[in-house]
Design an enzyme around this catalytic site. Structure first.
Site, PDB file in Angstrom:
ATOM      1  N   PRO A   1       0.815  -1.225   0.000  1.00 33.46           N
ATOM      2  CA  PRO A   1       0.000   0.000   0.000  1.00 33.46           C
ATOM      3  C   PRO A   1       0.849   1.276   0.000  1.00 33.46           C
ATOM      4  O   PRO A   1       0.330   2.368  -0.232  1.00 33.46           O
ATOM      5  CB  PRO A   1      -0.848  -0.114   1.276  1.00 33.46           C
ATOM      6  CG  PRO A   1      -0.271  -1.232   2.068  1.00 33.46           C
ATOM      7  CD  PRO A   1       0.541  -2.081   1.157  1.00 33.46           C
TER       8      PRO A   1
ATOM      9  N   GLU B   1       2.621  -7.197   8.384  1.00 37.16           N
ATOM     10  CA  GLU B   1       2.775  -5.736   8.408  1.00 37.16           C
ATOM     11  C   GLU B   1       3.660  -5.218   7.284  1.00 37.16           C
ATOM     12  O   GLU B   1       3.699  -4.026   7.019  1.00 37.16           O
ATOM     13  CB  GLU B   1       3.341  -5.279   9.761  1.00 37.16           C
ATOM     14  CG  GLU B   1       2.474  -5.640  10.947  1.00 37.16           C
ATOM     15  CD  GLU B   1       1.049  -5.123  10.811  1.00 37.16           C
ATOM     16  OE1 GLU B   1       0.892  -3.891  10.686  1.00 37.16           O
ATOM     17  OE2 GLU B   1       0.120  -5.946  10.811  1.00 37.16           O
TER      18      GLU B   1
ATOM     19  N   ARG C   1      -4.568  -8.170 -20.423  1.00 35.59           N
ATOM     20  CA  ARG C   1      -5.554  -7.843 -21.465  1.00 35.59           C
ATOM     21  C   ARG C   1      -5.060  -6.769 -22.433  1.00 35.59           C
ATOM     22  O   ARG C   1      -5.686  -6.522 -23.454  1.00 35.59           O
ATOM     23  CB  ARG C   1      -6.907  -7.496 -20.850  1.00 35.59           C
ATOM     24  CG  ARG C   1      -6.934  -6.266 -20.009  1.00 35.59           C
ATOM     25  CD  ARG C   1      -8.141  -6.279 -19.082  1.00 35.59           C
ATOM     26  NE  ARG C   1      -9.402  -6.429 -19.787  1.00 35.59           N
ATOM     27  CZ  ARG C   1      -9.908  -5.535 -20.625  1.00 35.59           C
ATOM     28  NH1 ARG C   1      -9.268  -4.421 -20.860  1.00 35.59           N
ATOM     29  NH2 ARG C   1     -11.063  -5.751 -21.223  1.00 35.59           N
TER      30      ARG C   1
ATOM     31  N   ASP D   1     -12.157   0.446 -24.339  1.00 36.41           N
ATOM     32  CA  ASP D   1     -12.436   0.426 -22.906  1.00 36.41           C
ATOM     33  C   ASP D   1     -12.404   1.810 -22.284  1.00 36.41           C
ATOM     34  O   ASP D   1     -11.717   2.697 -22.767  1.00 36.41           O
ATOM     35  CB  ASP D   1     -11.382  -0.418 -22.169  1.00 36.41           C
ATOM     36  CG  ASP D   1     -11.653  -1.904 -22.302  1.00 36.41           C
ATOM     37  OD1 ASP D   1     -12.724  -2.268 -22.802  1.00 36.41           O
ATOM     38  OD2 ASP D   1     -10.769  -2.672 -21.887  1.00 36.41           O
TER      39      ASP D   1
END
Ligand code: 6GU
Length: 254
Positions: free
Chosen positions: A88, A115, A153, A168
């Site tokens: 993150p 963690e 993709r 898209d």
């Protein structure tokens, strides 16, 4: 394009590989998806991959030895691959990052758990940190699958229709236009007439207008940063004029 995922849950990647477009792309040899089990690179006899943080505190940290061993094994098999840590703390993944990664020969995706990963791994063995958004997952496995799917993709030949990825959302910076299929009337709601007309020019115009409308309503910031072409400016000015008329008519009534 070769993807190698380093994880303590290789079964998650194995089942992901068995379905849909990923499965087809693997079968068609457009991509390969492999998983290495970090436990297999643990250096103690209980194959431990985590340990308590130096300095104290809650949570567990991924030990450096198994992660380093797995990264080196994967990199030996594909020396040109980009080594990415899923965390993150990374830069946030989006379609531009997907396009950038699609140009790599291979990706080694390191899934953190607990963690986090010992910082010495991040410094010495990782090329790039990537996050899939501002929220916390327990591990990087879902993020790895998100990235593999979005990148795969973009690889020529992985999608059925040759140009489906081009149309898209985000491929040209706008959200996709609305879509309809049969029946022509569903629960009293008809399909827009122009789509049944067979006039390709008018259908293209309608789709651009629909794209702009979706983007204005749901993601207006995408329009604020955009180099509008003349057709797009015309459409926005048409709406702007219509809205101004409505407001003027309203204030005359008061
Ligand atoms: Cl890549 N990993 C984890 N653990 N949580 C996340 C993430 C990655 N991206 C968003 N949240």
């Amino acid at each position: 394009m070769k993807f190698t995922v380093l994880t303590i849950f290789p079964e998650m990647i194995a089942s992901f590989r068995e379905h849909g477009i990923i499965r087809r792309a693997v079968e068609g040899k457009k991509i390969s998806v492999a998983a290495l089990n970090l436990r297999d690179f643990a250096t103690d006899r209980h194959q431990v991959t985590d340990d308590r943080p130096y300095g104290g505190g809650s949570g567990m940290i991924m030990k450096p030895e198994p992660v380093a061993g797995a990264i080196r094994a994967a990199a030996k098999a594909m020396p040109a691959a980009r080594k990415i840590l899923l965390t993150p703390r990374g830069r946030v993944f989006n379609q531009d990052v997907a396009r950038e990664l699609a140009a790599c020969e291979g990706l080694i995706l390191v899934c953190g758990r607990y963690e986090g990963v010992d910082e010495r791994i991040c410094q010495e063995l990782i090329d790039d940190d990537v996050s899939i958004g501002d929220y916390i997952l327990t591990g990087g496995e879902l993020a790895a699958m998100v990235i593999i799917e979005a990148v795969a993709r973009l690889i020529p030949g992985t999608l059925g229709a040759a140009d489906a990825a081009e149309n898209d959302s985000f491929s040209d910076g706008l959200l996709e236009h609305a879509h309809y299929t049969r029946p022509p009337v569903f629960e009293g709601q008809p399909v827009p007439k122009v789509l049944l007309s067979g006039h390709h020019r008018q259908i293209e115009d309608w789709r651009l207008e629909s794209s702009l409308m979706q983007t204005l309503l749901k993601r207006p910031e995408l329009l604020e940063g955009r180099d509008l072409n003349s057709r797009e400016r015309e459409i926005l000015e048409k709406w702007s004029t219509a809205i101004r008329r409505i407001l003027e008519a309203y204030s005359r009534r008061k």
